[in-house]
Design an enzyme around this catalytic site. Sequence first.
Site, PDB file in Angstrom:
ATOM      1  N   ASP A  55      -0.747   8.486 -13.100  1.00 20.40           N
ATOM      2  CA  ASP A  55      -0.066   7.322 -12.529  1.00 20.40           C
ATOM      3  C   ASP A  55       0.644   6.577 -13.655  1.00 20.40           C
ATOM      4  O   ASP A  55       0.068   6.365 -14.722  1.00 20.40           O
ATOM      5  CB  ASP A  55      -1.096   6.410 -11.864  1.00 20.40           C
ATOM      6  CG  ASP A  55      -0.464   5.357 -10.965  1.00 20.40           C
ATOM      7  OD1 ASP A  55       0.436   4.627 -11.451  1.00 20.40           O
ATOM      8  OD2 ASP A  55      -0.871   5.242  -9.799  1.00 20.40           O
ATOM      9  N   GLN A 138       0.579   1.134   0.366  1.00 19.03           N
ATOM     10  CA  GLN A 138       1.262   2.366  -0.037  1.00 19.03           C
ATOM     11  C   GLN A 138       2.632   1.995  -0.598  1.00 19.03           C
ATOM     12  O   GLN A 138       3.474   1.451   0.106  1.00 19.03           O
ATOM     13  CB  GLN A 138       1.423   3.322   1.148  1.00 19.03           C
ATOM     14  CG  GLN A 138       2.058   4.653   0.760  1.00 19.03           C
ATOM     15  CD  GLN A 138       2.212   5.595   1.950  1.00 19.03           C
ATOM     16  OE1 GLN A 138       2.097   5.188   3.107  1.00 19.03           O
ATOM     17  NE2 GLN A 138       2.488   6.855   1.662  1.00 19.03           N
ATOM     18  N   HIS A 144      -0.286  10.672  -0.962  1.00 19.33           N
ATOM     19  CA  HIS A 144      -0.925  10.914  -2.251  1.00 19.33           C
ATOM     20  C   HIS A 144      -2.286  10.239  -2.299  1.00 19.33           C
ATOM     21  O   HIS A 144      -2.535   9.245  -1.615  1.00 19.33           O
ATOM     22  CB  HIS A 144      -0.053  10.426  -3.417  1.00 19.33           C
ATOM     23  CG  HIS A 144       0.298   8.973  -3.381  1.00 19.33           C
ATOM     24  ND1 HIS A 144       1.245   8.443  -2.532  1.00 19.33           N
ATOM     25  CD2 HIS A 144      -0.179   7.922  -4.108  1.00 19.33           C
ATOM     26  CE1 HIS A 144       1.352   7.131  -2.732  1.00 19.33           C
ATOM     27  NE2 HIS A 144       0.491   6.802  -3.678  1.00 19.33           N
ATOM     28  N   PHE A 145      -3.156  10.807  -3.122  1.00 16.58           N
ATOM     29  CA  PHE A 145      -4.493  10.274  -3.361  1.00 16.58           C
ATOM     30  C   PHE A 145      -4.559   9.728  -4.778  1.00 16.58           C
ATOM     31  O   PHE A 145      -4.070  10.359  -5.719  1.00 16.58           O
ATOM     32  CB  PHE A 145      -5.555  11.363  -3.199  1.00 16.58           C
ATOM     33  CG  PHE A 145      -5.796  11.781  -1.778  1.00 16.58           C
ATOM     34  CD1 PHE A 145      -6.920  11.326  -1.089  1.00 16.58           C
ATOM     35  CD2 PHE A 145      -4.919  12.630  -1.120  1.00 16.58           C
ATOM     36  CE1 PHE A 145      -7.149  11.718   0.223  1.00 16.58           C
ATOM     37  CE2 PHE A 145      -5.135  13.023   0.190  1.00 16.58           C
ATOM     38  CZ  PHE A 145      -6.259  12.563   0.866  1.00 16.58           C
TER      39      PHE A 145
END
Length: 213
Positions: A55, A138, A144-145
């Site tokens: 990320d 979101q 996505h996780f």
Amino acid sequence: MSTIDDLYPISCPFCRISEAYPPEASPIPQLPDPEKVDPQAHVLLSTSHVLAFLDILPIAPGHILLTTRHHYNKLSDLYNASLAAETDTASQREAQEEARESSRALGEWLPIVSRALCKVTGIEDWNIVQNNGERAAQVVPHVHFHLIPRYQEGRRENAGKGKVDVGMLKSWRMFGRGAREDLDDEEAEELVGLLRRALREEVEGAGGGKAKL
């Protein structure tokens, strides 16, 4: 209904990563160039159905995103048995089969990536979070996780150059720009290399045989 041909919206940042890093012979890429996209993408997994990368606004060091290669806005947009039964064209059937395989791949890779994350960071606890829609936080409308490490007392409480707030690492606060720092690319390159190595060990196993994923 979406078809395979329109599953890569150009405006989607995760779709741009997907196109820039196609699947290789091994699910764990050797030395992917992080500058193929802007901002940089530090990719640790690239298969026919899923990708994983760091990320760029990590909540804690080692914060990973696991996403589908093809574009689905929400988790509910993945495989749907009722819709699959109603498909009447080859492209629709192909799209539903891709959605089925993407769903399976997410489930298969979540525990594998989790084990690699624990091995590299030394954590014992972590969050797996998946958001659907703006009201659910979101930000990127592509399934996505989040895999978010939760560091124990005395273990790597400061990340790299000490930019991450210690209190934040120990808190349950999950989202919001104010709780996050930009990913440092030099530190990310070192971390993603360790994660790739740990993933290879997970996939190949102690006996050297590759997992069938």
